[in-house]
Design an enzyme around this catalytic site. Sequence first.
Site, PDB file in Angstrom:
ATOM      1  N   HIS A 101      46.734  19.263 -12.503  1.00 22.72           N
ATOM      2  CA  HIS A 101      45.295  19.198 -12.210  1.00 22.72           C
ATOM      3  C   HIS A 101      44.507  19.882 -13.316  1.00 22.72           C
ATOM      4  O   HIS A 101      44.923  20.910 -13.852  1.00 22.72           O
ATOM      5  CB  HIS A 101      44.983  19.765 -10.827  1.00 22.72           C
ATOM      6  CG  HIS A 101      45.130  21.242 -10.669  1.00 22.72           C
ATOM      7  ND1 HIS A 101      44.149  22.136 -11.067  1.00 22.72           N
ATOM      8  CD2 HIS A 101      46.119  21.989 -10.128  1.00 22.72           C
ATOM      9  CE1 HIS A 101      44.537  23.368 -10.772  1.00 22.72           C
ATOM     10  NE2 HIS A 101      45.734  23.309 -10.208  1.00 22.72           N
ATOM     11  N   ASP A 103      41.070  20.549 -12.949  1.00 22.35           N
ATOM     12  CA  ASP A 103      39.953  21.330 -12.411  1.00 22.35           C
ATOM     13  C   ASP A 103      40.374  22.788 -12.236  1.00 22.35           C
ATOM     14  O   ASP A 103      41.546  23.097 -12.011  1.00 22.35           O
ATOM     15  CB  ASP A 103      39.461  20.749 -11.082  1.00 22.35           C
ATOM     16  CG  ASP A 103      40.547  20.683 -10.014  1.00 22.35           C
ATOM     17  OD1 ASP A 103      41.658  20.210 -10.326  1.00 22.35           O
ATOM     18  OD2 ASP A 103      40.294  21.104  -8.868  1.00 22.35           O
ATOM     19  N   GLU A 168      42.117  18.995  -7.365  1.00 23.42           N
ATOM     20  CA  GLU A 168      43.249  19.577  -6.640  1.00 23.42           C
ATOM     21  C   GLU A 168      42.823  20.801  -5.851  1.00 23.42           C
ATOM     22  O   GLU A 168      43.311  21.047  -4.744  1.00 23.42           O
ATOM     23  CB  GLU A 168      44.362  19.956  -7.628  1.00 23.42           C
ATOM     24  CG  GLU A 168      45.667  20.419  -6.962  1.00 23.42           C
ATOM     25  CD  GLU A 168      45.699  21.897  -6.577  1.00 23.42           C
ATOM     26  OE1 GLU A 168      46.558  22.284  -5.768  1.00 23.42           O
ATOM     27  OE2 GLU A 168      44.845  22.672  -7.077  1.00 23.42           O
ATOM     28  N   GLU A 169      41.896  21.559  -6.419  1.00 21.58           N
ATOM     29  CA  GLU A 169      41.500  22.823  -5.799  1.00 21.58           C
ATOM     30  C   GLU A 169      40.760  22.634  -4.479  1.00 21.58           C
ATOM     31  O   GLU A 169      40.523  23.606  -3.760  1.00 21.58           O
ATOM     32  CB  GLU A 169      40.643  23.644  -6.770  1.00 21.58           C
ATOM     33  CG  GLU A 169      41.383  24.110  -8.026  1.00 21.58           C
ATOM     34  CD  GLU A 169      42.402  25.210  -7.746  1.00 21.58           C
ATOM     35  OE1 GLU A 169      42.552  25.596  -6.571  1.00 21.58           O
ATOM     36  OE2 GLU A 169      43.048  25.675  -8.690  1.00 21.58           O
ATOM     37  N   GLU A 192      52.619  24.036 -11.458  1.00 19.59           N
ATOM     38  CA  GLU A 192      51.814  25.135 -10.940  1.00 19.59           C
ATOM     39  C   GLU A 192      52.462  26.462 -11.343  1.00 19.59           C
ATOM     40  O   GLU A 192      53.662  26.522 -11.628  1.00 19.59           O
ATOM     41  CB  GLU A 192      51.700  25.041  -9.416  1.00 19.59           C
ATOM     42  CG  GLU A 192      50.869  23.884  -8.897  1.00 19.59           C
ATOM     43  CD  GLU A 192      49.364  24.161  -8.930  1.00 19.59           C
ATOM     44  OE1 GLU A 192      48.959  25.195  -9.491  1.00 19.59           O
ATOM     45  OE2 GLU A 192      48.614  23.330  -8.375  1.00 19.59           O
ATOM     46  N   HIS A 392      43.032  32.482  -9.984  1.00 23.80           N
ATOM     47  CA  HIS A 392      41.793  32.688  -9.224  1.00 23.80           C
ATOM     48  C   HIS A 392      41.261  34.114  -9.366  1.00 23.80           C
ATOM     49  O   HIS A 392      40.293  34.466  -8.704  1.00 23.80           O
ATOM     50  CB  HIS A 392      41.967  32.359  -7.733  1.00 23.80           C
ATOM     51  CG  HIS A 392      42.339  30.933  -7.451  1.00 23.80           C
ATOM     52  ND1 HIS A 392      42.059  30.321  -6.246  1.00 23.80           N
ATOM     53  CD2 HIS A 392      42.951  29.982  -8.192  1.00 23.80           C
ATOM     54  CE1 HIS A 392      42.500  29.073  -6.266  1.00 23.80           C
ATOM     55  NE2 HIS A 392      43.056  28.853  -7.456  1.00 23.80           N
TER      56      HIS A 392
END
Length: 424
Positions: A101, A103, A168-169, A192, A392
């Site tokens: 992903h 994003d 994806e988020e 990931e 994050h």
Amino acid sequence: MTDLQKTLEAYIDEHADDAIAYLQQLIQQPSVQTNERGVQEIVIEKLNRLGLEVDVWDPVYEELAKSPYFVASRDTYVGSPNVVGVLKGQGGGKSIIYNGHIDVVPEGDRSKWIDDPFSGKIENGKMYGRGTTDMKGGNVALLLAIEAVIKSGIKLKGDIIFHSVIEEESGGVGTLATLLRGYTADAAIIPEPTNMKLFIKQQGSMWFRVTVEGLSAHAGTRYEGVSAIEQAIKIHNGILALEKIRNDRVDDPLYSHIPIPIPINIGTIKGGSWPSSVPDLVTIEGRMGVGPHETIDAVKQELVEHVASLCQADDWLKDHPAKVEFFGAQWVPNAVATDHPFAELMKKNFETIYGRALTIQASPWGTDAGLLGNVGNIPALVIGPGETKVAHFPNEFIDLTEMIKAAKLFALTLTSWCGVASTD
């Protein structure tokens, strides 16, 4: 080490600096949701230079809405392109999806960052910036692996399908769109940030909202009202009790490293409108985990029934039951058997590259592997460089040496899974 492996590793080592510079380019594009076009253009340019067949499109809301797996995060995806690159094999081999992903989550409070969140600053072998570990570093490792195969003149039997997906988020719109467009394969890897552990099972999750009613009254005679906050506390405590019930049922050894395998998190509580009034309405919003052995529908029903039972046992809530609804993001759980041929291959390849046994665990968070597995019926494994603990967070970073080493694993996986037709 075989001559083929030596060739791939030599190419990756020789072009490590180029890959790092490319990652820096990606990081300097702040690809938060609705702002993905700029970074995708850089990906498109790369895929074109490598000679892949490139497909670029904006996912169409109306088409996605036909799928029961669609969860809308916005009402249009115009201006947020999905990108797929295909390298056709010579035939007779197994195909593979490399899915990443593009994003990233918002940077949050910039004052907590040492440098600009999108600087891509390199210091002590680490690159800093939003998206370095989650998961542009993993994407670059995939691309470097594909590049090593192509530039080394290695011809594969099976196809490589590279997904650079949006959203994806917030639940996986991008990956769902690629599958509905027909981009499937015999296996898939999502890089990931697992610190190069293999997450063979991934937890699913969904957001929920519980609305609790009270009875408004003047604060001076608050005993004439019913506080929705006090009623909401009962619901909150009851939901935490459900969490314990659900986790007491978990006996999967792959979750033994996680204190709460399938948590229920209360993320927001909002209520009341005036300090001198008894609050008559409270909303609770949270995120509920779904085990790999469960279905989203069954877990939703368990929450609804549990809240209903809480209400039935209370004098006020019995006549004013709390309302449960589900909204926003949703991630589908996924599981691949530990003895699946693709998993066995990953164990072997990891030991070849890293010189040690692969650690296998279950993930406490969801990924697009759930969509690959449930919609595409594709065995999807999650393994990549970077650590979840900095994803994050302010000052997110990735160890660049680990990113390059991961590319070697991903390159070996391409040749061993897809099969080698010939080398020039």
